[in-house]
Design an enzyme around this catalytic site. Structure first.
Site, mmCIF file in Angstrom:
data_model
loop_
_atom_site.group_PDB
_atom_site.id
_atom_site.type_symbol
_atom_site.label_atom_id
_atom_site.label_comp_id
_atom_site.label_asym_id
_atom_site.label_seq_id
_atom_site.Cartn_x
_atom_site.Cartn_y
_atom_site.Cartn_z
ATOM 1 N N GLY A 114 48.258 47.974 51.136
ATOM 2 C CA GLY A 114 47.622 47.819 52.434
ATOM 3 C C GLY A 114 48.112 48.870 53.409
ATOM 4 O O GLY A 114 49.144 49.524 53.168
ATOM 5 N N CYS A 133 52.913 48.480 46.044
ATOM 6 C CA CYS A 133 53.014 49.305 47.243
ATOM 7 C C CYS A 133 53.382 48.428 48.446
ATOM 8 O O CYS A 133 54.505 47.947 48.535
ATOM 9 C CB CYS A 133 51.709 50.089 47.449
ATOM 10 S SG CYS A 133 51.890 51.455 48.623
ATOM 11 N N TYR A 134 52.456 48.177 49.373
ATOM 12 C CA TYR A 134 52.767 47.266 50.481
ATOM 13 C C TYR A 134 53.196 45.906 49.938
ATOM 14 O O TYR A 134 54.067 45.241 50.519
ATOM 15 C CB TYR A 134 51.553 47.111 51.393
ATOM 16 C CG TYR A 134 51.799 46.168 52.559
ATOM 17 C CD1 TYR A 134 52.393 46.628 53.732
ATOM 18 C CD2 TYR A 134 51.464 44.821 52.477
ATOM 19 C CE1 TYR A 134 52.637 45.762 54.792
ATOM 20 C CE2 TYR A 134 51.699 43.951 53.523
ATOM 21 C CZ TYR A 134 52.291 44.422 54.683
ATOM 22 O OH TYR A 134 52.545 43.566 55.730
ATOM 23 N N HIS A 161 50.576 52.823 42.729
ATOM 24 C CA HIS A 161 49.322 52.103 42.475
ATOM 25 C C HIS A 161 48.927 52.255 40.999
ATOM 26 O O HIS A 161 48.299 53.252 40.622
ATOM 27 C CB HIS A 161 48.201 52.643 43.367
ATOM 28 C CG HIS A 161 48.334 52.261 44.802
ATOM 29 N ND1 HIS A 161 47.827 51.087 45.320
ATOM 30 C CD2 HIS A 161 48.948 52.892 45.837
ATOM 31 C CE1 HIS A 161 48.108 51.008 46.602
ATOM 32 N NE2 HIS A 161 48.788 52.102 46.948
ATOM 33 N N GLU A 169 46.590 50.736 39.504
ATOM 34 C CA GLU A 169 45.167 50.456 39.299
ATOM 35 C C GLU A 169 44.288 51.696 39.367
ATOM 36 O O GLU A 169 43.147 51.679 38.876
ATOM 37 C CB GLU A 169 44.665 49.426 40.321
ATOM 38 C CG GLU A 169 44.733 49.877 41.776
ATOM 39 C CD GLU A 169 46.063 49.563 42.427
ATOM 40 O OE1 GLU A 169 46.127 49.553 43.671
ATOM 41 O OE2 GLU A 169 47.061 49.343 41.695
ATOM 42 N N ASP A 211 20.743 44.222 38.191
ATOM 43 C CA ASP A 211 21.283 42.971 38.713
ATOM 44 C C ASP A 211 20.231 41.864 38.735
ATOM 45 O O ASP A 211 20.462 40.762 38.214
ATOM 46 C CB ASP A 211 21.848 43.188 40.114
ATOM 47 C CG ASP A 211 22.922 44.252 40.148
ATOM 48 O OD1 ASP A 211 23.533 44.515 39.096
ATOM 49 O OD2 ASP A 211 23.145 44.843 41.219
ATOM 50 N N LYS A 263 29.850 45.191 38.223
ATOM 51 C CA LYS A 263 28.656 45.821 37.643
ATOM 52 C C LYS A 263 28.768 45.980 36.129
ATOM 53 O O LYS A 263 27.817 45.711 35.394
ATOM 54 C CB LYS A 263 28.432 47.194 38.296
ATOM 55 C CG LYS A 263 27.103 47.841 37.963
ATOM 56 C CD LYS A 263 25.996 47.212 38.792
ATOM 57 C CE LYS A 263 24.712 48.013 38.717
ATOM 58 N NZ LYS A 263 23.691 47.486 39.633
#
Length: 520
Positions: free
Chosen positions: A59, A86-87, A177, A179, A234, A376
């Site tokens: 964040g 991180c944060y 991070h 990710e 979708d 998605k």
């Protein structure tokens, strides 16, 4: 959302721009997870959600500020594994008795390398290769003193506590991070964390399909559902799933506004009506849309006209369906996440997740949104489970306003006809060269200018067009696709030879930002 059949992982969001990527990485590991903003995570919520593990996101705030966002203290007393990123690492240390400092020249932004300490832990199995691992850092503050019970297991030049853990309580924290794709081995860290937490990886599209069908049947009962079928992935997957659940209780309305690609209406209606036996109303409203768009050149005005007419037309056909009680939408999980304000204030809400704005309230219908737990890529996987053709599931995104925003300036039937043919040639070229699946989105825009050319021995004065092709992960940012000059030359030759009305072809090499993917 309610998926009691699966072990759950809770991601507490502190406003990072990449929190969604955490969820995507975990879903790829067949782990069910949800993202919730920190202020929504009350003790009652935690008791009801009953997470098997918790991740604290990154964040933009600083824990050194008095009003810095914090998770509730109950997070650390539930007896489940917790991973701070991180944060998330900094707030964990701050709340558990460590210390975080700002500035002092130890900020890190971008690529960094973490080296291991002598002690190794299960979280890092397969992590360190040749003694250092590339990661992506983005921090100004840093941990200066560990909380009691924590030990350090990895360091970087400006983050002496880059990887820390309290093994007894199963608390883990990293300053980087894992990710993002700039941390190449980040998936391994997440995989080790969920394994340590005891997840079995039971989140699959096969199981989701069965559970979603049961939920739809329970929600709908013996009443009727209408679905605005655009032909996109979708709405198509949502329609196929609902049809499998309630059969003839579903009616789809496909609004043909005259702004579709070549043969698109026939392909969509044919697949759902003829091959899947869905009840599809083909609303042929080309004259109505093109009539109101005549003479309009401002892109926002075009969008507003198309949006208003779509609602009017859909309402007209929906009124003809007796007993309709539900409106089906292809809302996805990113839409749901983005519609929740991180700070609780309306100014930072990115967008409303309702795809057909205002219709449910206006029509007195309840919503059926069977895809609202999915990303998605998961929707595409579900489409395969439902038997939709791979060529249909893998189609590039197509904007709601259709070719109207690929025709800058005034829209005419002549320009739309030229555009459809040029776009068909371009996509055929991409498929012939085996490039379609490498590209996020590709299309032709017809430009509002005519140029002088030479055709045979004569002079031509025809339209110019621009080819566009981009690569992207989620459409938020995009890079131009690096076609070879040979491909572009061959494509330009085909378009000019096969499409009457175009005598000049250009290639748009603008990234997003500063440009957008579409031209309008």
């Amino acid at each position: 959302m309610d998926s009691p059949q699966h072990d759950r992982l809770l991601i507490i969001d502190f406003g990072s721009q990449v929190t969604q990527l955490i969820a995507r990485r975990l879903r790829e590991l067949s782990v069910y997870c949800e993202i919730h903003p920190f202020q929504a995570v009350t003790q009652d919520f935690l008791n009801g959600f009953d997470p098997k593990a918790i991740i604290l996101s990154g964040g933009p705030a600083s824990v050194t500020e008095a009003d810095a966002p914090r998770p509730p203290s109950w997070v650390f007393s539930r007896g489940v594994p917790v991973l701070g990123i991180c944060y998330g690492q900094q707030v964990m240390m701050d709340m558990l008795g460590g210390e975080v400092v700002s500035g002092d020249g130890t900020a890190e932004f971008g690529r960094a390398y973490v080296t291991p300490t002598e002690d190794r832990i299960a979280l890092l199995d397969g992590w360190f290769g040749d003694g250092a691992e590339q990661v992506w850092m983005s921090h100004g503050d840093h941990v200066s003193r560990l909380a009691p019970g924590f030990e350090v297991y990895g360091t970087s030049p400006n983050a002496p506590f880059a990887i820390t853990a309290d093994l007894d309580r199963r608390f883990y924290a990293v300053q980087f991070h894992p990710e993002v794709h700039h941390t190449p081995n980040g998936r391994t860290l997440y995989e080790n964390f969920v394994r340590e937490a005891g997840f079995t990886g039971d989140w699959t599209m096969a199981s989701y399909r069965d559970e979603a069908i049961a939920r739809i049947r329970d929600q709908v009962g013996d009443r009727r559902v209408i679905c605005a079928l655009s032909g996109g992935v979708d709405s198509s997957v949502a329609a196929a799933l609902i049809h499998e659940a309630v059969g003839d209780q579903l009616t789809c309305v496909f609004v043909d506004h005259g702004l579709l690609r070549l043969n698109e209406a026939e392909e969509v209606v044919g697949m759902f009506r003829d091959h899947m036996n869905l009840h599809v109303i083909h609303a042929e409203e080309q004259e109505r849309f093109l009539g109101e768009l005549e003479g309009v050149s401002d892109p926002e005005t075009k969008r507003k006209i198309i949006g208003r007419l779509f609602i009017d037309v859909f309402q007209h056909y929906a009124d003809q369906i007796d007993g309709a009680a539900f409106l089906a939408q292809g809302t996805l999980y990113p839409d749901v996440i983005e519609s929740v304000s991180f700070s609780g204030g309306p100014s930072v809400t990115i967008k409303s997740h309702h795809n057909v704005g205002g219709l449910p309230e206006k029509m007195g219908l309840k919503l059926v949104e069977p895809l609202r737990e999915l990303f998605k890529d998961e929707v595409r996987a579900l489409g395969h489970e439902l038997g939709l053709p791979a060529s249909f599931i893998g189609r590039h995104p197509f904007p709601g306003p259709g070719l109207a925003i690929r025709c800058p300036g005034e829209i005419t039937r002549e320009k739309l006809d030229i555009l459809r043919k040029a776009d068909a040639v371009y996509l055929d070229q991409i498929r012939r060269h085996g490039l379609y699946d490498e590209i996020w989105q590709a299309f032709v825009a017809i430009l509002p200018v005519r140029t002088v050319g030479v055709m045979g021995d004569g002079r031509s004065y025809d339209y110019a067009c621009a080819l566009r092709a981009v690569t992207s992960v989620d459409g938020m940012t995009a890079d131009t696709y690096p076609f070879s000059h040979e491909f572009l030359g061959e494509t330009a030759t085909r378009i000019i030879n096969e499409v009457r009305g175009i005598n000049r072809v250009t290639y748009d090499i603008t990234s997003k930002p500063p440009g957008t993917i579409e031209w309008e």
